[in-house]
Design an enzyme around this catalytic site. Structure first.
Site, PDB file in Angstrom:
ATOM      1  N   ASP A  60      -8.431   5.272   1.359  1.00  0.00           N
ATOM      2  CA  ASP A  60      -7.198   5.855   1.873  1.00  0.00           C
ATOM      3  C   ASP A  60      -6.384   4.812   2.634  1.00  0.00           C
ATOM      4  O   ASP A  60      -6.671   4.508   3.790  1.00  0.00           O
ATOM      5  CB  ASP A  60      -7.549   7.043   2.784  1.00  0.00           C
ATOM      6  CG  ASP A  60      -6.336   7.889   3.151  1.00  0.00           C
ATOM      7  OD1 ASP A  60      -5.199   7.449   2.884  1.00  0.00           O
ATOM      8  OD2 ASP A  60      -6.531   8.979   3.705  1.00  0.00           O
ATOM      9  N   ASP A 309      -0.056   5.270  -1.648  1.00  0.00           N
ATOM     10  CA  ASP A 309      -1.083   6.228  -1.240  1.00  0.00           C
ATOM     11  C   ASP A 309      -2.183   6.330  -2.291  1.00  0.00           C
ATOM     12  O   ASP A 309      -2.003   6.917  -3.358  1.00  0.00           O
ATOM     13  CB  ASP A 309      -0.431   7.598  -1.005  1.00  0.00           C
ATOM     14  CG  ASP A 309      -1.360   8.570  -0.280  1.00  0.00           C
ATOM     15  OD1 ASP A 309      -2.582   8.335  -0.267  1.00  0.00           O
ATOM     16  OD2 ASP A 309      -0.853   9.570   0.267  1.00  0.00           O
TER      17      ASP A 309
END
Ligand SMILES: *[C@@H]1O[C@H](CO)[C@@H](O)[C@H](O)[C@H]1NC(C)=O
Ligand SMILES: *[C@@H]1O[C@H](CO)[C@@H](O)[C@H](O)[C@H]1NC(C)=O
Ligand SMILES: *[C@@H]1O[C@H](CO)[C@@H](O)[C@H](O)[C@H]1NC(C)=O
Ligand SMILES: *[C@@H]1O[C@H](CO)[C@@H](O)[C@H](O)[C@H]1NC(C)=O
Ligand SMILES: *[C@@H]1O[C@H](CO)[C@@H](O)[C@H](O)[C@H]1NC(C)=O
Ligand SMILES: *[C@@H]1O[C@H](CO)[C@@H](O)[C@H](O)[C@H]1NC(C)=O
Ligand SMILES: *[C@@H]1O[C@H](CO)[C@@H](O)[C@H](O)[C@H]1NC(C)=O
Ligand SMILES: *[C@@H]1O[C@H](CO)[C@@H](O)[C@H](O)[C@H]1NC(C)=O
Ligand SMILES: *[C@@H]1O[C@H](CO)[C@@H](O)[C@H](O)[C@H]1NC(C)=O
Ligand SMILES: *[C@@H]1O[C@H](CO)[C@@H](O)[C@H](O)[C@H]1NC(C)=O
Ligand SMILES: *[C@@H]1O[C@H](CO)[C@@H](O)[C@H](O)[C@H]1NC(C)=O
Ligand SMILES: *[C@@H]1O[C@H](CO)[C@@H](O)[C@H](O)[C@H]1NC(C)=O
Length: 590
Positions: A60, A309
């Site tokens: 992440d 992302d």
């Protein structure tokens, strides 16, 4: 020889090559192995607690925290659906003798920038992250009081006091927690605000404060992900990339390596501004055919802040841009699915989408932005009436989520470095692994000759690539230092100082005038009809923007189609489309 063996061989080749190339002074940087699971997203292997509990942690880059799914969540899920838990791992603090609850076991709500949220309590425990190579000998746990150590028996980085969140409720039935690599969040009053947490909560800060890296920084390469995006959903890959902690490896990219200051993100309520997010300005998108014809998809005034992302398999962009790309690839918007569908054959045209960030152009094969469809009724893909299988375009309007996002399909094609304290991101086109018929692996880059010429040990056992720690901070030309990403050149944007990304709420697409021309409808007998024609492509409205600081886009309807895609054919499909919707929504992120 099966694909699994091919993967293993490529890993061996990769490993020998990295010891050979890491840098010419014999020092190297620690890196974590990245794997890809059946959802198509990337994770690292870890373990937590005493005794160790195995964990898969989603990579992440968009937030700084580490969080696990709680055992409580497993118990509630098992009651509902057993199949859901296959790609999941859970943390049981009760079963760890080293677990310590923090903040009085208070449950708080964490609402991340990308609509992922979870309710969790904070814990501190021991954590191990599977690594590809060792740390300096001096950091071995027997020779110092360091709270981070290299454990050769498990080939991992070991953290004595690692603070994280233990999530008892999550949105979207997420299958994994996360290893956060993002920068600090400034959001006073929110549980996300980083100022209330000490270094134990931030993986890269722990590395930094133990002198294992010279700045809170990393680089990410996913170029060994050779899985076919249109292949079966069950394909998974081990070791398809790596996170280099605190450094850059020049052999992992081709062309220019260009750095950008991140664009600030402004909270809606407080106006608090954070620059820790990997948000950079995208100023042009074009389509390139295999023959090299290029067509602009955006106007000269386009300037769109995009969040990088790694938790998303989809990409979110302004609707006007998606429409342009759909027009080129002959994709139909199917309202009942809220997806753009196109013939899978389009992937074989070898077309690319070019994403331009100032002087840097990133080439993403159109195939990487496509995915398979699935119909429960036939246990196969949806089909057009001429029996061509239908695929989906992995582009969705940014209004679905409130901001533009480039997800995994984009990140796989770039080499990305981040220096968190100076808010810098550097990007280049990633070198990709090419597998030849002889099962040897080479890296497609100017330095690829090194890849196959290694005579060094392939297992690296007993080797410490570091002579001493100082190599990291002072001598190693590849180390990222505070304020400096090595080898990165400046971008040629004149200035985007005034560009900010405002938080905005997600809203359904309301611009029906624009989308109607591309909308297909399903008749009662299951055939999808479309009234679209390429000879009438003009339209007049554009969606409103949620960003400011740059000029508004002008509509720039493409006048011609450069990809040789056939004229629309009605889609032959089945009445049981509802299960596909469920799968598609679940698969957006996991
Ligand atoms: C090796 O290290 C020296 C400093 O100790 C540095 O000047 C030189 O550039 C390095 N060479 C390479 C190839 O990294
Ligand atoms: C990482 O975990 C996955 C899933 O359990 C496993 O298949 C893989 O072998 C692990 N990788 C390593 C290097 O242990
Ligand atoms: C905790 O550990 C015990 C003994 O190893 C095991 O029987 C039990 O299933 C574990 N509980 C959880 C929630 O993992
Ligand atoms: C480790 O900690 C102990 C006690 O806290 C101290 O006496 C010792 O000097 C420390 N060793 C090192 C190498 O810092
Ligand atoms: C690995 O080594 C550490 C420290 O020496 C030890 O605590 C741990 O139990 C070992 N793990 C295994 C699986 O042997
Ligand atoms: C977290 O808890 C609040 C309050 O109980 C609830 O409204 C919210 O839906 C929960 N969040 C998640 C992700 O389940
Ligand atoms: C989560 O899973 C449960 C059962 O497994 C299902 O009923 C629910 O609709 C799912 N929620 C989402 C948002 O997918
Ligand atoms: C961070 O805070 C926790 C909880 O107060 C504490 O136990 C831990 O030692 C702190 N970490 C550091 C590195 O100070
Ligand atoms: C395409 O973009 C380039 C650079 O922004 C610009 O010079 C050119 O005029 C554009 N072409 C069209 C047809 O818009
Ligand atoms: C796409 O590339 C492949 C492999 O290079 C080639 O075999 C194929 O003919 C190309 N497709 C088209 C439509 O040019
Ligand atoms: C669906 O198809 C796959 C292969 O395409 C097969 O392995 C699987 O068994 C099929 N499932 C059912 C329920 O027929
Ligand atoms: C690693 O390589 C060395 C020398 O190449 C060899 O002696 C050793 O047995 C190997 N170790 C493993 C675990 O394969």
């Amino acid at each position: 020889m099966g694909p699994f063996h091919t993967v293993l061989l490529s890993l061996l080749a990769l490993r020998s090559w990295r010891f050979c190339l890491a840098d010419d002074n014999g020092s190297s940087l620690a890196s974590l192995m990245v794997n890809k699971d059946t959802t198509g997203l990337y994770y690292v292997n870890a373990s937590v607690g005493t005794p160790e509990q195995f964990q898969m942690l989603r990579l992440d880059v968009a937030q700084p925290y580490t969080w696990f799914l709680s055992q409580q969540l497993k118990n509630s899920r098992l009651a509902d659906d057993e199949t859901d838990t296959q790609a999941s791992t859970f943390y049981s603090s009760d079963n760890s003798s080293t677990a310590h609850p923090l903040f009085g076991s208070q449950i708080r709500s964490y609402d991340l920038i990308d609509r992922i949220s979870f309710n969790a309590t904070a814990y501190m425990d021991t954590v191990q992250l599977l690594a590809m190579n060792s740390l300096p000998a001096s950091s071995s746990e027997t020779s110092s009081n360091s709270s981070v150590a290299w454990r050769s028996n498990s080939s991992s980085l070991w953290f004595q006091n690692y603070a994280f969140f233990d999530a008892t409720e999550v949105t979207y039935n997420l299958t994994q927690g996360a290893l956060g690599l993002g920068g600090k969040i400034n959001h006073p009053g929110s549980p996300l605000d980083s100022s209330q947490y000490n270094e134990s909560f931030f993986f890269l800060d722990q590395m930094l404060n133990n002198d294992l890296i010279s700045a809170a920084s990393y680089s990410l390469w996913l170029g060994a992900d050779t899985a076919d995006p249109l292949g079966s959903l069950t394909d998974s890959l081990n070791n398809c990339g790596k996170i280099i902690l605190g450094g850059v490896d020049r052999s992992l990219y081709t062309g220019d390596f260009v750095k950008f200051d991140t664009v600030p993100y402004l909270e809606k309520d407080s106006g608090a501004s954070s620059r820790g997010y990997p948000i950079i300005p995208l100023n042009k998108v074009s389509v390139r055919s295999e023959s090299g014809q290029v067509l602009n998809m955006t106007s000269d005034h386009f300037l769109e802040p995009v969040l990088l992302d790694s938790r998303y398999r989809y990409n979110y962009l302004p609707l006007s841009l998606i429409v342009q790309i759909a027009m080129q690839s002959n994709a139909y918007y199917v309202e009942s699915l809220d997806r753009w569908l196109l013939a899978c054959d389009v992937a074989s045209l070898n077309a690319s989408i070019l994403f331009q960030f100032g002087n840097l152009i990133i080439n993403v094969p159109l195939r990487d932005l496509m995915g398979p469809t699935y119909d429960f009724a036939t246990n196969g893909s949806l089909h057009f009436s001429n029996s061509q299988p239908a695929c989906e375009l992995r582009l969705l309007p940014k209004t679905d989520i409130g901001l533009s996002i480039l997800g995994g399909p984009f990140l796989k094609n770039v080499y990305m470095a981040a220096e968190l304290d100076s808010y810098q991101i550097a990007l280049a086109q990633a070198s990709t692994l090419l597998r030849t018929t002889t099962s040897t692996t080479t890296v497609k880059s100017s330095t690829s000759s090194h890849a196959t010429s290694s005579a060094q040990s392939a297992n690296g056992s007993g080797q410490s690539p570091f002579e001493h720690r100082a190599a990291l901070s002072t001598d190693n030309p590849s180390a990222i230092k505070s304020g400096t990403i090595p080898f990165a050149t400046t971008n040629n944007y004149s200035s985007y100082d005034t560009l900010v990304l405002y938080a905005s709420t997600a809203q359904p697409v309301d611009d029906n005038t624009l989308i109607n021309q591309f909308t297909a409808t399903i008749s009662s007998d299951g055939v999808i009809f479309t009234g679209r024609s390429f000879y009438n492509t003009s339209y007049t409205t554009v969606p409103s923007l949620s960003t400011s600081g740059g000029p508004k886009h002008r509509n720039n309807a493409a006048k011609k189609q450069i990809l040789n895609v056939q004229i629309p054919t009605p889609i032959q499909t089945y009445t049981t489309l509802i299960p596909l919707i469920t799968i598609a929504i679940f698969a957006l992120l996991a």
